[in-house]
Design a protein around this motif. Sequence first.
Motif, PDB file in Angstrom:
ATOM      1  N   MET B   1       0.840  -1.209   0.000  1.00 30.80           N
ATOM      2  CA  MET B   1       0.000   0.000   0.000  1.00 30.80           C
ATOM      3  C   MET B   1       0.874   1.257   0.000  1.00 30.80           C
ATOM      4  N   GLU B   3       4.022   1.304  -0.639  1.00 31.03           N
ATOM      5  CA  GLU B   3       4.918   1.231  -1.781  1.00 31.03           C
ATOM      6  C   GLU B   3       4.259   1.790  -3.032  1.00 31.03           C
ATOM      7  N   LEU B   4       2.960   1.514  -3.146  1.00 36.68           N
ATOM      8  CA  LEU B   4       2.194   2.011  -4.282  1.00 36.68           C
ATOM      9  C   LEU B   4       2.306   3.536  -4.367  1.00 36.68           C
ATOM     10  N   LEU B   5       2.183   4.198  -3.205  1.00 36.44           N
ATOM     11  CA  LEU B   5       2.274   5.658  -3.155  1.00 36.44           C
ATOM     12  C   LEU B   5       3.703   6.130  -3.384  1.00 36.44           C
ATOM     13  N   GLU B   6       4.645   5.474  -2.701  1.00 33.74           N
ATOM     14  CA  GLU B   6       6.028   5.964  -2.722  1.00 33.74           C
ATOM     15  C   GLU B   6       6.743   5.659  -4.039  1.00 33.74           C
ATOM     16  N   LYS B   7       6.220   4.692  -4.798  1.00 33.30           N
ATOM     17  CA  LYS B   7       6.851   4.362  -6.078  1.00 33.30           C
ATOM     18  C   LYS B   7       6.066   4.932  -7.255  1.00 33.30           C
ATOM     19  N   SER B   8       5.043   5.734  -6.965  1.00 26.08           N
ATOM     20  CA  SER B   8       4.207   6.275  -8.034  1.00 26.08           C
ATOM     21  C   SER B   8       4.961   7.329  -8.842  1.00 26.08           C
TER      22      SER B   8
END
Lengths: 166, 155
Positions: B1, B3-8
């Motif tokens: 979850m 990671e989804l934001l931080e790797k966007s």
Amino acid sequence: MIQKLDADLSWAYFLNESALHDWVLNTWYIWPTLETLHFIGLCILMGPVLVVDLRLLGFYKELKASTAERLVLIALVGFAINLATGICFLAGNTWKYAEGNLAFDIKLVLLLVLGVNALVYRLKLEDIFQTKEVTNLSRLVGGISLLLWCLVIVCGRMITFFAGYS
Amino acid sequence: MFELLEKSAYADWFLLSMWGFPTFIAIHSVGMAIAAGLGLVLSLRYFGFRDQFNHSVLQALFRVAWIGFFINLVTGLALLAPRISEYLFDPTFLVKMAFVLIAVFGMYVLHRDFRLFDRRPEKNTMRVFAALTVTAWVGAITTGRWIAYLSGLYG
């Protein structure tokens, strides 16, 4: 050229060698505490200013003259806090501001315009609260105040990012 | 979850661009001035400014105060998302969020009191909420500023 700079920046040398400079940098927590007070001061300034500006712009037509007067006094308290803490910043980290910081320079010009704007309000618009009118002048003064105070905050927050870049 | 934001793509832009953090933090300061500044004015109604504002003024001021809060909700999330896993474990940030929640709850109670009982801003319990709101905004501003010094997340 260097001589010219020396002449222009005598105020900066004065502040940088003052006892205030030493005090601001003496203990690590003084600077963040002053910044916190600067933020609180800007809220004390901006809240009341917004109320008067929205009246001048015509968002509502009823605001008592006595209320406007008291709000302006509160805003002045906020301004005094920020003037005092602002001078501390200048003394503590003089060259961050004095060596051509674009954000700081724009902020000062905006404050100057806001000073003239406040003078126009004081001389020409204080009676408007009795009439419950909205005039072109009141819209202009209210609009300038609202827009430029927001830009002053933006420029103020940008100073740190412009330090050493100009 | 996280990671989804931080790797966007947004997080990439935010962390690499020279303008990402400065832009959002500057707008966040303006939103703060509107929300907390008007929070102060609206709380003054319970302390000596009792009969100073009439209905239409207060209606507009509450609305603008909420707009200020909304600006800071959006810019706050924009600042948070790229480094959310660090923020959510930072004590200073968490204390700030607690203060924000108290301030927003206080604003909600003041707004509700105004809508339901416009004519009597003198109740003692409401004074407590007004004082609580201002105190919580001061706390939120203070801890917000100190995140940079205590957690080292941003300068």
